[in-house]
Design an enzyme around this catalytic site. Structure first.
Site, PDB file in Angstrom:
ATOM      1  N   CYS A 101       0.811  -1.224   0.000  1.00 18.26           N
ATOM      2  CA  CYS A 101       0.000   0.000   0.000  1.00 18.26           C
ATOM      3  C   CYS A 101       0.847   1.278   0.000  1.00 18.26           C
ATOM      4  O   CYS A 101       0.327   2.377  -0.156  1.00 18.26           O
ATOM      5  CB  CYS A 101      -0.956  -0.011   1.179  1.00 18.26           C
ATOM      6  N   HIS A 133      -3.364   6.943   1.801  1.00 21.75           N
ATOM      7  CA  HIS A 133      -3.800   5.611   1.364  1.00 21.75           C
ATOM      8  C   HIS A 133      -5.163   5.325   2.003  1.00 21.75           C
ATOM      9  O   HIS A 133      -5.351   5.539   3.200  1.00 21.75           O
ATOM     10  CB  HIS A 133      -2.760   4.573   1.783  1.00 21.75           C
ATOM     11  N   ASN A 143     -10.192  -0.801   0.262  1.00 20.65           N
ATOM     12  CA  ASN A 143      -8.742  -0.613   0.210  1.00 20.65           C
ATOM     13  C   ASN A 143      -8.217  -1.260  -1.074  1.00 20.65           C
ATOM     14  O   ASN A 143      -8.264  -2.480  -1.211  1.00 20.65           O
ATOM     15  CB  ASN A 143      -8.130  -1.270   1.458  1.00 20.65           C
TER      16      ASN A 143
HETATM   17  N1  COA Z   1     -18.038  -8.549  11.135  1.00 21.51           N
HETATM   18  C1  COA Z   1     -18.448  -8.747  12.404  1.00 21.51           C
HETATM   19  N2  COA Z   1     -17.596  -9.002  13.426  1.00 21.51           N
HETATM   20  C2  COA Z   1     -16.288  -9.055  13.133  1.00 21.51           C
HETATM   21  C3  COA Z   1     -15.791  -8.855  11.836  1.00 21.51           C
HETATM   22  C4  COA Z   1     -16.730  -8.607  10.812  1.00 21.51           C
HETATM   23  N3  COA Z   1     -16.367  -8.409   9.540  1.00 21.51           N
HETATM   24  N4  COA Z   1     -14.446  -8.950  11.856  1.00 21.51           N
HETATM   25  C5  COA Z   1     -14.096  -9.191  13.128  1.00 21.51           C
HETATM   26  N5  COA Z   1     -15.206  -9.269  13.887  1.00 21.51           N
HETATM   27  C6  COA Z   1     -15.302  -9.510  15.328  1.00 21.51           C
HETATM   28  C7  COA Z   1     -14.126 -10.271  15.886  1.00 21.51           C
HETATM   29  O1  COA Z   1     -14.275 -11.656  15.723  1.00 21.51           O
HETATM   30  C8  COA Z   1     -14.141  -9.843  17.331  1.00 21.51           C
HETATM   31  O2  COA Z   1     -15.110 -10.581  18.006  1.00 21.51           O
HETATM   32  P1  COA Z   1     -14.852 -11.069  19.511  1.00 21.51           P
HETATM   33  O3  COA Z   1     -14.702  -9.812  20.313  1.00 21.51           O
HETATM   34  O4  COA Z   1     -16.086 -11.845  19.816  1.00 21.51           O
HETATM   35  O5  COA Z   1     -13.611 -11.895  19.449  1.00 21.51           O
HETATM   36  C9  COA Z   1     -14.629  -8.393  17.266  1.00 21.51           C
HETATM   37  O6  COA Z   1     -15.302  -8.254  16.000  1.00 21.51           O
HETATM   38  C10 COA Z   1     -13.518  -7.385  17.356  1.00 21.51           C
HETATM   39  O7  COA Z   1     -12.484  -7.789  16.475  1.00 21.51           O
HETATM   40  P2  COA Z   1     -11.237  -6.892  16.195  1.00 21.51           P
HETATM   41  O8  COA Z   1     -10.332  -7.596  15.232  1.00 21.51           O
HETATM   42  O9  COA Z   1     -10.700  -6.431  17.506  1.00 21.51           O
HETATM   43  O10 COA Z   1     -11.954  -5.652  15.457  1.00 21.51           O
HETATM   44  P3  COA Z   1     -11.369  -4.251  15.135  1.00 21.51           P
HETATM   45  O11 COA Z   1     -12.153  -3.206  15.805  1.00 21.51           O
HETATM   46  O12 COA Z   1      -9.888  -4.222  15.294  1.00 21.51           O
HETATM   47  O13 COA Z   1     -11.704  -4.148  13.572  1.00 21.51           O
HETATM   48  C11 COA Z   1     -10.548  -4.244  11.511  1.00 21.51           C
HETATM   49  C12 COA Z   1     -11.129  -5.055  12.677  1.00 21.51           C
HETATM   50  C13 COA Z   1      -9.889  -5.219  10.539  1.00 21.51           C
HETATM   51  C14 COA Z   1     -11.681  -3.518  10.808  1.00 21.51           C
HETATM   52  C15 COA Z   1      -9.521  -3.229  12.064  1.00 21.51           C
HETATM   53  O14 COA Z   1      -8.622  -3.874  12.930  1.00 21.51           O
HETATM   54  C16 COA Z   1      -8.760  -2.537  10.992  1.00 21.51           C
HETATM   55  O15 COA Z   1      -9.326  -1.842  10.178  1.00 21.51           O
HETATM   56  N6  COA Z   1      -7.412  -2.674  10.998  1.00 21.51           N
HETATM   57  C17 COA Z   1      -6.563  -2.077   9.986  1.00 21.51           C
HETATM   58  C18 COA Z   1      -6.615  -2.943   8.772  1.00 21.51           C
HETATM   59  C19 COA Z   1      -6.032  -2.272   7.559  1.00 21.51           C
HETATM   60  O16 COA Z   1      -6.340  -1.143   7.281  1.00 21.51           O
HETATM   61  N7  COA Z   1      -5.212  -3.013   6.836  1.00 21.51           N
HETATM   62  C20 COA Z   1      -4.609  -2.578   5.635  1.00 21.51           C
HETATM   63  C21 COA Z   1      -3.545  -1.580   5.885  1.00 21.51           C
HETATM   64  S1  COA Z   1      -2.743  -1.154   4.417  1.00 21.51           S
END
Ligand code: COA
Length: 327
Positions: A111, A253, A283
């Site tokens: 990215c 990004h 993304n």
């Molecule tokens: N729908 C519903 N629930 C979901 C889910 C989805 N798509 N994805 C994860 N969950 C759940 C998890 O299982 C977890 O459940 P639990 O508490 O029962 O274990 C809960 O939601 C929280 O998960 P978590 O991973 O802590 O969520 P988060 O708030 O960190 O959000 C992302 C997840 C991926 C959206 C977030 O971490 C993110 O955007 N990270 C950056 C990713 C990114 O931009 N990557 C590319 C960079 S170039």
């Protein structure tokens, strides 16, 4: 002498999937995805490929710049998802566009790829090696996505963006770029071709789709982004002695709306200075910055002579920021 963007173009596949479509594949909801990421829909390739999208974005950028393909000296394609390994995507684009005189190569920096491609092209232009460069970010992330992993499949989309950069008179800005391979495990995609059948054999149980799709520690990537991007922006402003109030907009990004909002907050800048289109495309990795740049250009939202900061971050880990003045 510096590099000046004199044309932009983009191509995004017409087929799209909204969050409700994704909720038919994995246990999630439109509300959850919007709230946590800001993404509403993403566009997915059907007949298109990384190369075909790159060529179309490049063709449109050349048309916008009024530059003949035969006058391009350098074609640089940033991609992690090319449909060809050899020849490189940039050579395939050269063939399609008829850019016979160009030197062509690909760059893989995930990215951060378009930013590093832009910096590379500008360095070549400033040193007088080339006069005209076509820099493209193109991705078919749908091919690398594990569509049964709700932690990642909600985030990504396909598309391509391009910019024509020419050597011209103007101020030279130094970029800021960083990499931290030691933290690379946060976002990976293993090779599909790491067994040669002679000395390395993969056991069938190790060939699960999840192993060969993108895998991410979402929280680690989130924390990395909200910490490192504001630092890189501050560093590039300091390095070039440019004040924040002189920046007309920040083209980040497009990974997640919450990341963009956190960066704006940490910099103490109004969110209006951070244009976003991730709600429409998700993304698209190295394509996200040039797609957004092209939309802003075509909508007449970039003022001549105004300074812009571009900032990228992602797998590697890698990140950085550059200042440019609009044509
Ligand atoms: N729908 C519903 N629930 C979901 C889910 C989805 N798509 N994805 C994860 N969950 C759940 C998890 O299982 C977890 O459940 P639990 O508490 O029962 O274990 C809960 O939601 C929280 O998960 P978590 O991973 O802590 O969520 P988060 O708030 O960190 O959000 C992302 C997840 C991926 C959206 C977030 O971490 C993110 O955007 N990270 C950056 C990713 C990114 O931009 N990557 C590319 C960079 S170039």
């Amino acid at each position: 002498m510096t590099g000046i963007i004199c044309g932009t173009g983009s191509y995004v596949p017409p087929y799209s999937m909204d969050n409700n479509d994704i909720a038919k594949l994995v246990e999630t909801s439109d509300e959850w995805i919007r709230e946590r990421t800001g993404v509403v829909r993403r566009h997915i390739i059907e007949e298109e490929t990384t190369v075909s999208m790159a060529a179309e974005a490049g063709r449109l950028a050349l048309a916008d710049a009024g530059v003949d393909a035969k006058d391009v000296d350098l074609i640089l394609v940033s991609t992690i998802s090319s449909n060809v390994i050899l020849p490189c995507a940039a050579c395939e684009v050269q063939k399609i566009l008829g850019a016979d005189h160009a030197t062509c190569f690909d760059l893989n920096a995930a990215c951060t790829g378009f930013l590093l491609g832009y910096n590379t092209a500008v360095a070549y232009l400033e040193s007088g090696v080339y006069q005209t460069a076509l820099v493209i970010g193109s991705e078919s992330l749908s091919n690398l996505t594990n569509w049964s992993d709700r932690g990642t499949c909600i985030l990504f989309g396909d598309g391509a963006g391009a910019a024509v950069i020419r050597a011209g008179e103007g101020r030279h800005y130094l970029p800021v770029t960083h990499s931290n391979g030691a933290k690379g495990e946060a976002l990976t995609c293993k090779s599909r071709h790491d067994h040669n059948g002679l000395t390395r054999k993969l056991e069938p149980e190790n060939m699960a789709a999840s192993e060969y799709s993108m895998q991410m520690d979402g929280q680690a990537v989130f924390k990395f982004a909200v910490r490192s991007v504001p630092q890189a922006v501050e560093e590039v402003l300091e390095k070039n002695q440019v004040a924040q109030e002189d920046i007309s907009c920040y083209i980040l990004h497009q990974a997640n709306r919450r990341i963009v909002e956190a960066v704006a907050k940490r910099l103490g800048e109004p969110i209006e200075k951070f244009p976003m289109n991730l709600q429409e495309y998700g993304n698209t990795s190295s394509a996200s910055i040039p797609i957004l740049l092209d939309e802003l250009n075509r909508d007449g939202k970039l003022e001549k002579g105004r300074k812009i900061v571009m900032a990228g971050f992602g797998a590697g880990l890698s990140w950085g920021a550059s200042i440019l003045e609009w044509k």
